[in-house]
Write a protein that holds these residues in place. Structure first.
Motif, PDB file in Angstrom:
ATOM      1  N   SER A 210       0.859  -1.182   0.000  1.00 20.85           N
ATOM      2  CA  SER A 210       0.000   0.000   0.000  1.00 20.85           C
ATOM      3  C   SER A 210       0.895   1.232   0.000  1.00 20.85           C
ATOM      4  N   GLY A 211       1.220   1.723  -1.208  1.00 18.49           N
ATOM      5  CA  GLY A 211       2.155   2.853  -1.296  1.00 18.49           C
ATOM      6  C   GLY A 211       3.502   2.431  -0.736  1.00 18.49           C
ATOM      7  N   PRO A 212       4.047   3.213   0.189  1.00 13.42           N
ATOM      8  CA  PRO A 212       5.352   2.895   0.754  1.00 13.42           C
ATOM      9  C   PRO A 212       5.276   1.852   1.856  1.00 13.42           C
ATOM     10  N   ALA A 213       4.072   1.537   2.296  1.00 17.63           N
ATOM     11  CA  ALA A 213       3.915   0.649   3.442  1.00 17.63           C
ATOM     12  C   ALA A 213       3.750  -0.800   3.002  1.00 17.63           C
ATOM     13  N   ARG A 214       4.131  -1.709   3.897  1.00 10.08           N
ATOM     14  CA  ARG A 214       3.792  -3.112   3.744  1.00 10.08           C
ATOM     15  C   ARG A 214       2.626  -3.336   4.691  1.00 10.08           C
ATOM     16  N   THR A 215       1.440  -3.572   4.136  1.00  5.32           N
ATOM     17  CA  THR A 215       0.229  -3.672   4.946  1.00  5.32           C
ATOM     18  C   THR A 215      -0.047  -5.125   5.303  1.00  5.32           C
ATOM     19  N   LEU A 216      -0.136  -5.382   6.592  1.00  3.75           N
ATOM     20  CA  LEU A 216      -0.472  -6.701   7.107  1.00  3.75           C
ATOM     21  C   LEU A 216      -1.962  -6.711   7.432  1.00  3.75           C
ATOM     22  N   ASN A 222     -14.070 -10.462  14.628  1.00  2.00           N
ATOM     23  CA  ASN A 222     -15.059 -10.124  13.600  1.00  2.00           C
ATOM     24  C   ASN A 222     -14.794  -8.808  12.872  1.00  2.00           C
ATOM     25  N   LYS A 223     -13.585  -8.299  12.986  1.00  2.00           N
ATOM     26  CA  LYS A 223     -13.216  -7.091  12.243  1.00  2.00           C
ATOM     27  C   LYS A 223     -11.914  -7.320  11.486  1.00  2.00           C
ATOM     28  N   GLU A 224     -11.818  -6.700  10.310  1.00  2.13           N
ATOM     29  CA  GLU A 224     -10.561  -6.738   9.574  1.00  2.13           C
ATOM     30  C   GLU A 224      -9.612  -5.703  10.149  1.00  2.13           C
ATOM     31  N   VAL A 225      -8.409  -6.131  10.451  1.00  2.00           N
ATOM     32  CA  VAL A 225      -7.384  -5.251  11.014  1.00  2.00           C
ATOM     33  C   VAL A 225      -6.316  -5.021   9.951  1.00  2.00           C
ATOM     34  N   ASN A 226      -5.999  -3.752   9.696  1.00  2.00           N
ATOM     35  CA  ASN A 226      -4.957  -3.373   8.737  1.00  2.00           C
ATOM     36  C   ASN A 226      -3.816  -2.698   9.475  1.00  2.00           C
ATOM     37  N   ILE A 227      -2.612  -3.210   9.261  1.00  8.05           N
ATOM     38  CA  ILE A 227      -1.423  -2.649   9.914  1.00  8.05           C
ATOM     39  C   ILE A 227      -0.434  -2.216   8.837  1.00  8.05           C
TER      40      ILE A 227
END
Length: 390
Positions: A210-216, A222-227
């Motif tokens: 995601s752009g410059p980030a590596r998104t985990l 019950n929720k999607e977590v984006n790091i």
């Protein structure tokens, strides 16, 4: 302070009629409890029902995210080769979730991951006007022409590092490449997936760029977590991050003031309406497309503009200005101030006095953003009623 120009009033008259008609049609003629409220209770209800994460809810996800990132960085150490940058095992939580201004519904966390490298110096715009403001060139060593002949015997490890992580740039010689560091860091993170899934039994992890980030990405409770994990190089009291958003491409690293911004926001009193004001404005920006699908406020006005305007307002007024009972005035004041900035085409960077965040934004886009801000300001109660209903 006058926020409404004659041109804007004309735009408002034409645009407001269309949007108010659409909102009225959606709401119908039914009487709702929100119509019977005054504006302050509506703001409080919007904040509690639609905007705010409770501390207990967000803290649980934050704790899980920190645990996952800590585990990932421990695992990744085994894949770092000799001569590679050292990856810190102590990530730095930044962004809205760590500043106390996270808005529902997405569960997202940002972490800077410091990497340690040896560099000669960092070149900024005050030294070379070709370097964009708020960016820096990380020079790995002096160009060969300036190195004494006796010191020109390079170690193999140094040559490997330059070939793997650097790009040559004229008189500055070898510069640390944002692109090469991104690719290397992302490949290191990807190797940890199976071990993460063994450690956190029952959770499936995926990586995406995601752009410059590596998104985990993973699902928990019950929720999607984006790091988002962003490699960063420490410089004095700030960081340079691998974000290629200037005309120099991979040669320039962007200055990040996220740690200072977090400290500033965390210093504000939770007993005032500081955080409510900013979070409500963020919510209105993110959801303006529900009222106006082509809204430039949603599509072309980054959240960072809102935070910048907010910080300026905080600095210009003392604590007594931010009483909870004054929440409506503070939100409207912030809407008006931001609209004025769009009209002038000038929004000063929080930490760089000579930097205008709007310098490269087209006048058409600025006017469209300004129009939406003025519309919300003028039709404040109707907008709140719509968001409460939908």
């Amino acid at each position: 302070m006058e926020y409404f120009s004659v041109a804007s009033i004309s735009l408002l008259a034409a645009g407001a009629a269309v949007v108010v008609t659409a909102v009225t049609r959606l709401l119908g003629n039914q009487e709702t409890s929100s119509r019977e409220m005054s504006t302050l209770p509506m703001l409080e209800r919007l904040y509690q029902d639609k905007v705010n994460f409770s501390n207990s809810e967000l803290d649980a996800y934050k704790s899980k995210a920190e645990d996952v990132v800590s585990t990932l960085l421990k695992v990744v150490q085994k894949y770092v080769q000799e001569g590679d940058p050292k990856i810190s095992q102590e990530p730095i939580g930044t962004g809205s979730a760590f500043e106390g201004v996270k808005v529902k519904p997405e569960v997202e966390f940002d972490f800077l991951v410091p990497i340690q490298i040896r560099f000669h110096r960092i070149i900024f715009s005050d030294e070379d006007h070709n370097v964009p403001v708020c960016f820096g060139l990380i020079q790995i060593e002096e160009p060969a022409m300036f190195i004494p002949q006796s010191a020109k015997i390079w170690r193999t490890g140094t040559i490997d590092f330059k070939e793997k992580f650097c790009v040559q740039f004229g008189k500055y010689g070898y510069l640390l490449s944002t692109e090469q560091i991104q690719r290397w860091f992302q490949s290191m993170c990807a190797k940890t997936q199976k071990e993460l899934e063994r450690h956190f039994h029952g959770i499936n992890f995926n990586f995406r760029t995601s752009g410059p980030a590596r998104t985990l990405v993973f699902k928990w409770n019950n929720k999607e977590v984006n790091i988002d994990l962003v490699p960063a190089v420490k410089y004095e009291d700030t960081y340079l991050v691998a974000k290629m958003t200037s005309h120099l491409g991979e040669k320039a690293w962007r200055l990040s003031f996220s740690t200072q911004e977090k400290a500033f926001l965390q210093h504000l009193s939770p007993n005032c309406c500081y955080f409510k004001c900013l979070k409500i404005l963020k919510y209105l920006r993110e959801n303006d497309k529900k009222i106006c699908p082509t809204s430039h406020l949603s599509s072309s006005c980054p959240s960072y503009y809102l935070k910048t305007a907010f910080v300026h307002q905080v600095r210009q007024n003392d604590k007594s200005f931010w009483k909870n009972e004054d929440l409506e005035d503070r939100v409207k004041n912030l809407l008006g101030y931001l609209a004025e900035c769009m009209g002038r085409g000038h929004l000063q960077h929080i930490y760089k006095d000579n930097t205008n965040l709007l310098k490269d934004v087209s006048s058409t886009t600025l006017e469209q953003i300004r129009f939406r801000l003025l519309y919300i300001h003028k039709n404040f109660e109707s907008v709140l009623q719509y968001h409460l209903q939908y």
